[in-house]
Design an enzyme around this catalytic site. Structure first.
Site, short mmCIF file in Angstrom:
data_model
loop_
_atom_site.label_atom_id
_atom_site.label_comp_id
_atom_site.label_asym_id
_atom_site.label_seq_id
_atom_site.Cartn_x
_atom_site.Cartn_y
_atom_site.Cartn_z
N PRO A 170 23.42 -16.13 -77.96
CA PRO A 170 23.71 -15.43 -76.71
C PRO A 170 24.76 -16.09 -75.83
CG PRO A 170 21.55 -16.49 -76.64
CD PRO A 170 22.02 -16.56 -78.06
N ASN A 171 25.59 -15.22 -75.30
CA ASN A 171 26.64 -15.55 -74.33
C ASN A 171 27.84 -16.27 -74.91
OD1 ASN A 171 25.34 -14.39 -71.97
ND2 ASN A 171 23.84 -16.04 -72.18
N ARG A 195 34.81 -18.18 -68.94
CA ARG A 195 34.11 -18.85 -67.82
C ARG A 195 33.66 -20.24 -68.23
NH1 ARG A 195 29.72 -14.47 -66.79
NH2 ARG A 195 31.09 -12.82 -67.50
N TYR A 255 32.60 -25.60 -71.67
CA TYR A 255 32.77 -25.06 -73.03
C TYR A 255 34.23 -25.00 -73.51
CZ TYR A 255 27.91 -23.80 -72.24
OH TYR A 255 26.57 -23.86 -71.98
N ASN A 264 24.91 -21.97 -84.04
CA ASN A 264 24.85 -22.34 -82.62
C ASN A 264 24.00 -21.26 -81.98
OD1 ASN A 264 25.10 -22.85 -79.93
ND2 ASN A 264 27.33 -23.11 -79.95
N ALA A 290 21.22 -20.49 -75.96
CA ALA A 290 20.00 -20.81 -75.21
C ALA A 290 18.73 -20.59 -76.03
CB ALA A 290 19.96 -19.99 -73.93
N HIS A 343 16.56 -23.52 -77.29
CA HIS A 343 15.55 -24.19 -76.47
C HIS A 343 14.29 -23.36 -76.25
CE1 HIS A 343 19.17 -26.48 -75.80
NE2 HIS A 343 19.73 -25.49 -75.14
N ASP A 360 11.07 -20.17 -87.22
CA ASP A 360 10.36 -19.59 -88.36
C ASP A 360 11.34 -19.00 -89.38
OD1 ASP A 360 7.96 -20.31 -87.26
OD2 ASP A 360 7.43 -18.32 -86.53
N GLU A 368 22.87 -27.29 -87.33
CA GLU A 368 22.84 -26.84 -85.94
C GLU A 368 24.06 -27.41 -85.22
OE1 GLU A 368 19.23 -28.11 -84.02
OE2 GLU A 368 19.96 -27.57 -82.02
N HIS A 396 26.29 -27.47 -81.43
CA HIS A 396 26.47 -27.14 -80.02
C HIS A 396 27.83 -27.65 -79.57
CE1 HIS A 396 22.35 -25.89 -79.73
NE2 HIS A 396 22.02 -26.99 -80.38
N SER A 431 28.67 -28.30 -76.41
CA SER A 431 28.46 -29.35 -75.39
C SER A 431 27.45 -30.37 -75.91
CB SER A 431 27.93 -28.70 -74.10
OG SER A 431 26.68 -28.08 -74.34
N ARG A 463 23.04 -33.04 -70.55
CA ARG A 463 22.90 -31.92 -69.61
C ARG A 463 21.47 -31.84 -69.07
NH1 ARG A 463 25.64 -26.69 -71.96
NH2 ARG A 463 25.50 -26.14 -69.75
N ARG A 506 17.57 -28.60 -71.84
CA ARG A 506 18.44 -28.45 -73.02
C ARG A 506 18.23 -29.58 -74.03
NH1 ARG A 506 22.08 -24.33 -71.41
NH2 ARG A 506 22.45 -24.40 -69.18
O1 CA2 Z 1 26.71 -26.25 -76.09
C1 CA2 Z 1 26.41 -25.23 -76.74
O2 CA2 Z 1 27.05 -24.81 -77.68
C2 CA2 Z 1 25.19 -24.42 -76.28
O3 CA2 Z 1 24.52 -23.94 -77.45
C3 CA2 Z 1 25.73 -23.26 -75.47
C4 CA2 Z 1 24.64 -22.41 -74.83
C5 CA2 Z 1 23.64 -23.27 -74.08
O4 CA2 Z 1 22.58 -22.47 -73.60
C6 CA2 Z 1 23.08 -24.38 -74.96
O5 CA2 Z 1 22.21 -25.17 -74.16
C7 CA2 Z 1 24.20 -25.25 -75.48
C8 CA2 Z 1 25.24 -21.42 -73.84
C9 CA2 Z 1 26.35 -20.58 -74.37
C10 CA2 Z 1 26.95 -19.84 -73.23
O6 CA2 Z 1 28.33 -19.82 -73.39
C11 CA2 Z 1 29.09 -19.49 -72.31
C12 CA2 Z 1 30.44 -19.59 -72.49
C13 CA2 Z 1 31.29 -19.29 -71.45
C14 CA2 Z 1 30.77 -18.87 -70.25
C15 CA2 Z 1 29.42 -18.76 -70.08
C16 CA2 Z 1 28.57 -19.06 -71.12
#
Ligand code: CA2
Length: 147
Positions: free
Chosen positions: A11-12, A19, A24, A75, A78, A81, A88, A99, A101, A103, A108, A112
């Site tokens: 997601p996202n 953003r 990121y 990846n 969210a 977590h 599963d 896996e 990530h 960041s 953080r 996370r």
């Molecule tokens: O660091 C990563 O790759 C994460 O998997 C990214 C997730 C975050 O919830 C994990 O804790 C770490 C969030 C991805 C959201 O990506 C965005 C990118 C640009 C703007 C907003 C969100």
């Protein structure tokens, strides 16, 4: 390597590059896919690169990777977590999973620091930004070769 490697994004991650560049970076998901495709080509691997905001769709794709893929890079965003469903699904497949990530999740917020899926991942790469996907492809190739 005949079967492709699946690279699944949660997601996202479709918002990459638009953003939060301080967290990121500036690369978009399309840039990331191009980077992964170039690396995979140099390693002689095929990739299937996907992103979904839906947990169930990610479960379906993990199952598909188990049937049709040689390995999996995920990846989970969210869902990393929160998701026992992804744990599963990953537990049910017989291919190596790495896996990733962008960041450093350990630098953080506390929430996370725990990943449900690390338990069944062959390894975790975090904190290196987009090159982390390239590192994961190299690691996966080693895993696939030695198994
Ligand atoms: O660091 C990563 O790759 C994460 O998997 C990214 C997730 C975050 O919830 C994990 O804790 C770490 C969030 C991805 C959201 O990506 C965005 C990118 C640009 C703007 C907003 C969100």
């Amino acid at each position: 390597m005949d079967k492709p490697v699946y690279i699944l994004n949660g997601p996202n991650l479709n918002l990459l590059g638009t953003r939060e560049p301080e967290v990121y970076g500036h690369e978009t998901l399309e840039d990331l896919e191009a980077r992964a495709a170039k690396k995979a080509l140099s390693l002689g691997m095929g990739i299937i690169f996907r992103q979904s905001n839906s947990e169930g769709e990610l479960v379906d794709w993990i199952q598909e990777a188990g049937r049709e893929g040689a390995g999996l890079i995920i990846n989970a965003g969210a869902y990393t977590h929160t998701s026992v469903a992804l744990l599963d699904a990953l537990s049910s497949v017989n291919i190596p999973a790495i896996e990733v990530h962008l960041s450093n999740i350990f630098a953080r917020e506390d929430f996370r620091h725990h990943s449900y899926i690390s338990k069944v991942a062959h390894g975790v790469i975090c904190g290196f930004g987009p090159p982390g996907y390239e590192f994961a492809l190299e690691a996966l190739q080693q895993q696939i070769r030695t198994n």
